[in-house]
Write a protein that holds these residues in place. Sequence first.
Motif, PDB file in Angstrom:
ATOM      1  N   LEU A  69       0.827  -1.202   0.000  1.00  0.00           N
ATOM      2  CA  LEU A  69       0.000   0.000   0.000  1.00  0.00           C
ATOM      3  C   LEU A  69       0.861   1.252   0.000  1.00  0.00           C
ATOM      4  N   ALA A  70       1.879   1.287   0.855  1.00  0.00           N
ATOM      5  CA  ALA A  70       2.742   2.459   0.938  1.00  0.00           C
ATOM      6  C   ALA A  70       3.485   2.694  -0.376  1.00  0.00           C
ATOM      7  N   ASP A  71       4.037   1.628  -0.959  1.00  0.00           N
ATOM      8  CA  ASP A  71       4.758   1.773  -2.224  1.00  0.00           C
ATOM      9  C   ASP A  71       3.831   2.217  -3.342  1.00  0.00           C
ATOM     10  N   THR A  72       2.607   1.694  -3.349  1.00  0.00           N
ATOM     11  CA  THR A  72       1.644   2.094  -4.372  1.00  0.00           C
ATOM     12  C   THR A  72       1.300   3.572  -4.248  1.00  0.00           C
ATOM     13  N   ALA A  73       1.051   4.019  -3.017  1.00  0.00           N
ATOM     14  CA  ALA A  73       0.720   5.430  -2.802  1.00  0.00           C
ATOM     15  C   ALA A  73       1.872   6.330  -3.222  1.00  0.00           C
ATOM     16  N   ASP A  74       3.109   5.946  -2.864  1.00  0.00           N
ATOM     17  CA  ASP A  74       4.271   6.752  -3.241  1.00  0.00           C
ATOM     18  C   ASP A  74       4.456   6.770  -4.755  1.00  0.00           C
ATOM     19  N   GLY A  75       4.350   5.593  -5.390  1.00  0.00           N
ATOM     20  CA  GLY A  75       4.590   5.505  -6.824  1.00  0.00           C
ATOM     21  C   GLY A  75       3.536   6.215  -7.648  1.00  0.00           C
TER      22      GLY A  75
ATOM     23  N   GLY B  21       3.158   7.508   1.055  1.00  0.00           N
ATOM     24  CA  GLY B  21       3.133   6.208   1.702  1.00  0.00           C
ATOM     25  C   GLY B  21       2.826   6.302   3.180  1.00  0.00           C
ATOM     26  N   VAL B  22       3.424   7.275   3.855  1.00  0.00           N
ATOM     27  CA  VAL B  22       3.163   7.476   5.287  1.00  0.00           C
ATOM     28  C   VAL B  22       1.694   7.797   5.512  1.00  0.00           C
ATOM     29  N   CYS B  23       1.154   8.692   4.695  1.00  0.00           N
ATOM     30  CA  CYS B  23      -0.254   9.069   4.841  1.00  0.00           C
ATOM     31  C   CYS B  23      -1.173   7.871   4.596  1.00  0.00           C
ATOM     32  N   ALA B  24      -0.828   7.060   3.602  1.00  0.00           N
ATOM     33  CA  ALA B  24      -1.643   5.881   3.296  1.00  0.00           C
ATOM     34  C   ALA B  24      -1.645   4.903   4.467  1.00  0.00           C
TER      35      ALA B  24
END
Length: 260
Positions: A93-99, A122-125
């Motif tokens: 989830l974090a990597d997806t949000a960042d990417g 990613g942190v926010c997610a």
Amino acid sequence: MIPRAEFWNNVVADLRMAASFVTILPVASPKPAADGAVARATWALPLAGLLVGLAGAFVYKAAIRFGLTPNLAALLALATTALITGALHEDGLADTADGLGGGRTRERKLEIMRDSRIGTYGVCALILSFGLRWSALAAIADPLLVAFALCAAHTAARAGVPAFMALVPPARPDGLSASAGSPPGRSVAIAFALGALALALASGPGKALVGLILLSLAGLLLARLAVRQIGGQTGDILGAFEQIGEILILLVAASFRMGG
């Protein structure tokens, strides 16, 4: 026709492969992971999720028995599920949000998703994921209902993963999702049936239908976003899909609980 002994050996091997694929439990299957074995074993992902949900439910019940509040018990239950899975899905989830949130080009988005560092998106997610699931469990409160909700969420959230893998092409040729292969229709159907059954048993047909509709819509939206931005799905996208599924099912359980 497959002999009965061979059939059950294959079932056990698939269960072990699915559990080792999404948890840190030492249950690796002796069955070779090549030639589409992982893709065929995806039918068992909901059952692996059920084990995770049961572990979280056990810890929640134990925490309540020791006099802790639902808020603290919910936090411990979430910590348990994250520990058992090695935070695999949270990482996705974090990597997806960042990417998807941070990159401008397809190549840059994929590069960010492979970076082990975590960014603001990613942190926010992760904060939203843990916060929503924690609040939902605390709102449900009753240990038996929490157990039903956790088991349903972890089972159903993984039930759609085979369909997602089969319908959305891999974004890169060398990623985890690409190496796993595309699940056959039988695995997709069995996984979906297990997820639907878990929802129905845990919450009844009406709530189960609501959960299935929300999961389907979330999957369609995430699939469209992934295809448009990076050309398909990755292991991180699958992890994000699982996390979104958990959140939705727990929110449905909490909303019906609070609504009486």
